[in-house]
Design an enzyme around this catalytic site. Structure first.
Site, mmCIF file in Angstrom:
data_model
loop_
_atom_site.group_PDB
_atom_site.id
_atom_site.type_symbol
_atom_site.label_atom_id
_atom_site.label_comp_id
_atom_site.label_asym_id
_atom_site.label_seq_id
_atom_site.Cartn_x
_atom_site.Cartn_y
_atom_site.Cartn_z
ATOM 1 N N PHE A 1 30.205 -29.097 10.619
ATOM 2 C CA PHE A 1 29.598 -30.031 9.676
ATOM 3 C C PHE A 1 28.312 -29.461 9.057
ATOM 4 O O PHE A 1 28.302 -28.333 8.596
ATOM 5 C CB PHE A 1 29.401 -31.393 10.345
ATOM 6 C CG PHE A 1 30.720 -32.040 10.711
ATOM 7 C CD1 PHE A 1 31.432 -32.756 9.759
ATOM 8 C CD2 PHE A 1 31.271 -31.905 11.984
ATOM 9 C CE1 PHE A 1 32.665 -33.336 10.069
ATOM 10 C CE2 PHE A 1 32.504 -32.479 12.305
ATOM 11 C CZ PHE A 1 33.202 -33.192 11.345
ATOM 12 N N SER A 2 27.212 -30.206 9.075
ATOM 13 C CA SER A 2 26.015 -29.799 8.332
ATOM 14 C C SER A 2 25.320 -28.574 8.911
ATOM 15 O O SER A 2 24.394 -28.050 8.286
ATOM 16 C CB SER A 2 25.026 -30.957 8.259
ATOM 17 O OG SER A 2 25.504 -31.953 7.387
ATOM 18 N N THR A 3 25.752 -28.092 10.042
ATOM 19 C CA THR A 3 25.223 -26.837 10.567
ATOM 20 C C THR A 3 25.369 -25.734 9.514
ATOM 21 O O THR A 3 24.524 -24.842 9.401
ATOM 22 C CB THR A 3 25.971 -26.440 11.849
ATOM 23 O OG1 THR A 3 25.906 -27.517 12.787
ATOM 24 C CG2 THR A 3 25.364 -25.191 12.466
ATOM 25 N N LYS B 1 24.884 -25.872 6.410
ATOM 26 C CA LYS B 1 23.862 -25.872 5.367
ATOM 27 C C LYS B 1 22.822 -24.787 5.635
ATOM 28 O O LYS B 1 22.308 -24.159 4.699
ATOM 29 C CB LYS B 1 23.177 -27.236 5.292
ATOM 30 C CG LYS B 1 24.042 -28.363 4.762
ATOM 31 C CD LYS B 1 23.206 -29.617 4.594
ATOM 32 C CE LYS B 1 24.004 -30.782 4.023
ATOM 33 N NZ LYS B 1 24.956 -31.359 4.986
#
Length: 401
Positions: free
Chosen positions: A77-79, A81
């Protein structure tokens, strides 16, 4: 000196060896305690300290009938980014883009609908006003169409609240950064990730579009991502109509997203805000270079001056999506530890469900953690596993003087 602990595979296969520096045994013990039962799923944890790999371990189950092994990777997921942001900084360091240049200077179509003044710095600090993914496309499957999504974002007006503070671009951030990178380099984003991150670091496990032959390595996520187990459509619709939660629903809860995250097709699309697939080893290695002044294995990955720029807090204003003050730096947030004492000079990015990674620039520590068990038994949105592992790790490096 390190201690090698072997998995259940034959001793003749060295790639199954766990790596535990004796100084970090307490951290390994805390990690292994998290994955004792199949319902806890599985995960991996890797740590670097002052440029040296001091921990590389894994445990638990990648699926109901498959144990987590050295080669298991996970949707994080947002890791992702943080990885995408690091690509931008590698390019900026070589003068290929400027933080204070307008995004439209590199991506002319982005300037539509009054967005011509938005800068790269604005984009990296969630101040582009393009947080809305809910309603951006007609159907959930349309989010798999990279070209259609970036075209929609380019033609969308910015939310005027961006002038008062950041608004977390929970899903859209990745497309915006990816298209900026593609325009600057005239190359597909995934190729630039290979050239700027995977290649220099000597490890392949940085994927937003996972090669077919590596997809069997991906751990199966569970349980569903629905908040508190509630119906996704009903919950997201209600939250989108309530003032305090409207921004979060707009930014992170598009229609059908709960089904989309389980669709194997996400691994064949480019959605860097949430579909990054990594190993803990890869994440910790990237942040290990950052934590060690930009150098790993004698090779420079980033200049110290670049790291200073990318780690400087850019805004302390309240985030109108999250409702808190995340203190965004250029593409990262401060790591969150389950302690009153937080790292003062650290950057990273956590993802929904529990995965995440960070670099502590003061101590030289980096952690990379991936898991397939989304959150706790109460909510899939996140829990304190990495926050607690971080507390243990910080205590160990403080004692290593």
């Amino acid at each position: 000196m390190t201690t090698s602990v072997r998995s259940h595979r034959p001793a003749a296969a060295p790639r199954t060896e766990l790596h535990v520096d004796p100084r970090f045994l307490p951290l390994a013990d805390r990690f292994f305690a998290m994955y004792r039962q199949p319902q806890q799923g599985g995960g991996a944890l890797t740590a670097y300290f002052r440029g040296e790999k001091v921990l590389d371990i894994w445990a638990g189950w990648a699926d109901r009938d498959r144990r987590w092994d050295r080669d298991t990777v996970a949707l994080s997921f947002s890791t992702g980014k943080g990885v995408a942001s690091t690509v931008v900084h590698r390019l900026a360091e070589r003068g290929l883009l400027d933080y204070d240049a307008r995004v439209a200077d590199y991506w002319p179509e982005f300037g539509a609908a009054g967005k011509d003044a938005i800068t790269v710095r604005d984009l990296l600090t969630h101040r582009a006003g393009l947080h809305r993914v809910r309603g951006l496309m007609r159907s959930p499957l349309d989010l798999l169409d990279y070209d259609a999504v970036v075209q929609a974002l380019a033609s969308t007006p910015a939310d005027p609240r961006r002038l008062r503070g950041p608004g977390y671009h929970a899903v859209t951030y990745g497309w915006l950064v990816a298209e900026l990178v593609a325009r600057v380099t005239a190359k597909p984003f995934v190729r630039v990730v290979e050239e700027e991150i995977a290649g220099p670091l000597g490890i392949d496990d940085f994927w937003y579009l996972v090669p077919e032959q590596h997809r069997p390595r991906i751990a199966k996520l569970f349980p569903h991502i629905n908040p508190a187990g509630l119906n996704w459509e009903l919950t997201s619709t209600v939250l989108a109509r309530v003032g305090p939660t409207r921004g979060l629903a707009e930014a992170a809860m598009p229609t059908g997203f709960d089904v989309l995250v389980r669709n194997p097709a996400v691994h064949g699309a480019v959605m860097p805000g949430w579909n990054g697939v990594f190993s803990a080893r890869a994440l910790a290695r990237m942040y290990g270079a950052i934590a060690n002044g930009g150098v790993l294995d004698g090779r420079r990955f980033l200049r110290r001056s670049t790291i200073e720029q990318m780690s400087t807090v850019q805004t302390r204003d309240r985030d109108y999506v999250l409702g808190i003050r995340p203190q965004w730096s250029l593409g990262y947030h401060r790591p969150i530890l389950a302690s009153r004492e937080q790292p003062r000079n650290a950057i990273g990015h956590y993802g929904v469900g529990g995965s995440g990674a960070y670099a502590d620039l003061d101590s030289g520590l980096s952690l990379g953690f991936v898991t397939n068990r989304l959150g706790s038994s109460f909510t899939a949105l996140g829990d304190l596993r990495l926050a607690r592992l971080g507390v243990e790790a910080q205590a160990l490096v403080r004692n290593d003087k």
